[in-house]
Design an enzyme around this catalytic site. Sequence first.
Site, PDB file in Angstrom:
ATOM      1  N   GLY A  25      34.253  52.065  35.387  1.00 29.76           N
ATOM      2  CA  GLY A  25      34.898  53.223  36.005  1.00 29.76           C
ATOM      3  C   GLY A  25      34.809  54.376  35.018  1.00 29.76           C
ATOM      4  O   GLY A  25      34.184  54.249  33.949  1.00 29.76           O
ATOM      5  N   SER A  26      35.480  55.476  35.327  1.00 31.77           N
ATOM      6  CA  SER A  26      35.332  56.679  34.496  1.00 31.77           C
ATOM      7  C   SER A  26      35.709  56.424  33.035  1.00 31.77           C
ATOM      8  O   SER A  26      35.019  56.871  32.122  1.00 31.77           O
ATOM      9  CB  SER A  26      36.191  57.793  35.087  1.00 31.77           C
ATOM     10  N   GLU A  28      35.329  53.971  31.211  1.00 30.17           N
ATOM     11  CA  GLU A  28      34.401  53.106  30.469  1.00 30.17           C
ATOM     12  C   GLU A  28      33.068  53.791  30.198  1.00 30.17           C
ATOM     13  O   GLU A  28      32.287  53.329  29.362  1.00 30.17           O
ATOM     14  CB  GLU A  28      34.141  51.797  31.233  1.00 30.17           C
ATOM     15  N   GLU A  47      36.006  42.443  39.982  1.00 33.71           N
ATOM     16  CA  GLU A  47      36.245  41.947  38.625  1.00 33.71           C
ATOM     17  C   GLU A  47      36.470  40.438  38.578  1.00 33.71           C
ATOM     18  O   GLU A  47      36.221  39.795  37.553  1.00 33.71           O
ATOM     19  CB  GLU A  47      37.433  42.673  37.985  1.00 33.71           C
ATOM     20  N   HIS A  70      37.611  47.981  34.271  1.00 30.75           N
ATOM     21  CA  HIS A  70      38.101  49.338  34.442  1.00 30.75           C
ATOM     22  C   HIS A  70      39.626  49.392  34.378  1.00 30.75           C
ATOM     23  O   HIS A  70      40.320  48.961  35.307  1.00 30.75           O
ATOM     24  CB  HIS A  70      37.625  49.896  35.787  1.00 30.75           C
ATOM     25  N   HIS A 280      48.739  17.534  37.493  1.00 31.58           N
ATOM     26  CA  HIS A 280      48.736  18.428  38.638  1.00 31.58           C
ATOM     27  C   HIS A 280      49.884  18.021  39.566  1.00 31.58           C
ATOM     28  O   HIS A 280      50.998  18.487  39.403  1.00 31.58           O
ATOM     29  CB  HIS A 280      47.362  18.361  39.346  1.00 31.58           C
ATOM     30  N   GLY A 398      42.159  25.605  38.191  1.00 27.14           N
ATOM     31  CA  GLY A 398      42.339  25.402  39.636  1.00 27.14           C
ATOM     32  C   GLY A 398      42.405  26.694  40.423  1.00 27.14           C
ATOM     33  O   GLY A 398      42.730  26.689  41.605  1.00 27.14           O
TER      34      GLY A 398
HETATM   35  N1  TZD Z   1      44.284  30.862  45.798  1.00 26.39           N
HETATM   36  C1  TZD Z   1      43.672  30.672  44.619  1.00 26.39           C
HETATM   37  C2  TZD Z   1      43.154  31.852  43.839  1.00 26.39           C
HETATM   38  N2  TZD Z   1      43.502  29.447  44.086  1.00 26.39           N
HETATM   39  C3  TZD Z   1      43.981  28.369  44.779  1.00 26.39           C
HETATM   40  N3  TZD Z   1      43.830  27.182  44.201  1.00 26.39           N
HETATM   41  C4  TZD Z   1      44.592  28.523  46.050  1.00 26.39           C
HETATM   42  C5  TZD Z   1      44.731  29.801  46.521  1.00 26.39           C
HETATM   43  C6  TZD Z   1      45.160  27.350  46.828  1.00 26.39           C
HETATM   44  N4  TZD Z   1      44.146  26.403  47.304  1.00 26.39           N
HETATM   45  C7  TZD Z   1      43.862  25.230  46.640  1.00 26.39           C
HETATM   46  O1  TZD Z   1      44.367  24.864  45.571  1.00 26.39           O
HETATM   47  S1  TZD Z   1      42.690  24.324  47.449  1.00 26.39           S
HETATM   48  C8  TZD Z   1      42.558  25.455  48.709  1.00 26.39           C
HETATM   49  C9  TZD Z   1      43.419  26.527  48.486  1.00 26.39           C
HETATM   50  C10 TZD Z   1      43.518  27.689  49.398  1.00 26.39           C
HETATM   51  C11 TZD Z   1      41.638  25.205  49.859  1.00 26.39           C
HETATM   52  C12 TZD Z   1      40.203  25.474  49.547  1.00 26.39           C
HETATM   53  O2  TZD Z   1      39.462  25.276  50.704  1.00 26.39           O
HETATM   54  P1  TZD Z   1      37.956  24.840  50.697  1.00 26.39           P
HETATM   55  O3  TZD Z   1      37.946  23.336  50.273  1.00 26.39           O
HETATM   56  O4  TZD Z   1      37.438  24.975  52.080  1.00 26.39           O
HETATM   57  O5  TZD Z   1      37.211  25.559  49.660  1.00 26.39           O
HETATM   58  P2  TZD Z   1      38.508  22.022  50.968  1.00 26.39           P
HETATM   59  O6  TZD Z   1      37.567  20.971  50.513  1.00 26.39           O
HETATM   60  O7  TZD Z   1      38.514  22.199  52.448  1.00 26.39           O
HETATM   61  O8  TZD Z   1      39.877  21.800  50.397  1.00 26.39           O
END
Ligand code: TZD
Length: 524
Positions: A25-26, A28, A47, A70, A280, A398
């Site tokens: 952006g500006s 940078e 980003e 930015h 987890h 995750g």
């Molecule tokens: N937003 C972000 C940034 N990270 C996350 N992990 C989630 C939301 C929550 N989340 C999970 O932990 S798994 C999932 C979500 C929304 C589903 C992903 O769907 P997919 O895969 O179609 O990629 P599956 O195999 O159908 O689970």
Amino acid sequence: MPTARRLAHEFLHRRGLTTIFGNPGSNELPFLAELPQDFRYVLGLHEGAVVGMADGYAQVTGRPVLVNLHAAAGSGNAMGALTNAVYSRSPLVLTAGQQVRSAIGMEAMLANVDATQLMRPLVAWSGEPSCAEDVPRSLAQAVFEAELHRRPSYLSVPYDDWAVELGANAAVTLDRSVQRGLTPSGAQLEDLAESVAGAENPALVLGGDLDALGLFDRAVALAEHLGLPTWVAPSPHRLPFPNRHPLFRGVLPAGIAPISDALTGHDLVLVLGAPVFRYHQHVPGAYLPEGTRLVQITDDFGAAARAPMGEALVADPAPVIEALLAKVPARTTKPGYVPNPEPKTGEHALHPEQVFAALRDTQPDDTRYVVESTSTNSAWWRQMDLRREGSYFFPAAGGLGFGLPAAVGVAMGSPDRPVVGVIGDGSANYGVTALWSAAHYRVPVTFVILRNGVYGALRWFGELLGTPDVPGTEIPGLDFAAIAAGYGVPATTVGDVDDLRAQLKTTPDGPRLLQVDTEPTAPE
Ligand code: TZD
């Protein structure tokens, strides 16, 4: 006298940070002006994708990588992706342009208010030079902090600093070198070797750090030398051991009680290159089975300090592995690999196991897989046969949005190996703009989109938590073949398994996307 900009470019050049991932952006632009010819600026259109690409690139090159964001808005967009880079221990050097010094206090447009606080919980170090003379030293510190901690760092620079001419002291920074070396003492290594040699039924738990440090083959040598049953630490972002090796016992489940169950019967558990543990799903229980001693070897001070149980030795894993190989007597082990089971088949669409078996059978052995498909975990490990270092990458915290951009960064950082991104139809949306970068820079990467129409992992989690009736888990109507075409990536919707296998056998010289309809499955 050289300008701050000139010295910064020269420093980055000397340290090999000549590939910059960014979205400018500006604020940078003054840093990017007069960029030497041998620098490469990789433009990402969001980003999150910028950081995901840089993360993948850093993971395969093992080197710090400069990221150009930015101001506060760009930094904020990068933050979700940054959570993954923190846990993958990627040495990203994030830089953000700041308003001119005289305009920060009055909060002119694009002033990054309290810039050093913005990323602080995530990064190893966060700074803004106190004056233009301190720009080269601050940039060097940002690079060294990222390298030493193996964690991203963040530097905000007011844009009127770059054109300031600096005195001789500023140039001294160019010649600095900072190294790390964490070898344990002889006595510490003796103690450890004695413990392992004296244990009746020891086990090994390996973390992604081993793969990141180039120790995949040495980990195999250690497990074979000692005949140790070997697990991969829970929630792995990389694979430190061949998953069809006869000593491989699987990925440890990511709950407290299930880990305890899995480790029952071992009097000593040696954890190398992993946190203890990255849990987890919360399944309470005893941290360890009765009578089990746990020793963690990690170069990550934080991971050693925050573990809830066991002993820790803060050290580089490499000299520890070599000492155990030299000092502990060998036990015999069986050579060979365990064959994969027959893939399960789907009724209305392909079972993910059929897709993974097709990848296993058609792709070269040295393929690097970047995986962001959350409900197909057990299908993946049943069907894949990964025997080479650097074969597997997964979002380390995750946070979705890693897979698609990281596949691009991995392919850019390692042009000598094929790259396949295995991405869910939910996950693909979070980093989708990386398709444009793949097309624009003609990056040879195959994206396989598993279209099951749902957030499969969330449905499974809903059952686990006793909340099966939650809204917001269905995502019908997405067409990634059309989306990819819009970003310039050739795409096909695959029909049956024969079609998939035929497509996978071809090798295009740029990116391509294969959309495959799959049946929903559970991760475990
Ligand atoms: N937003 C972000 C940034 N990270 C996350 N992990 C989630 C939301 C929550 N989340 C999970 O932990 S798994 C999932 C979500 C929304 C589903 C992903 O769907 P997919 O895969 O179609 O990629 P599956 O195999 O159908 O689970």
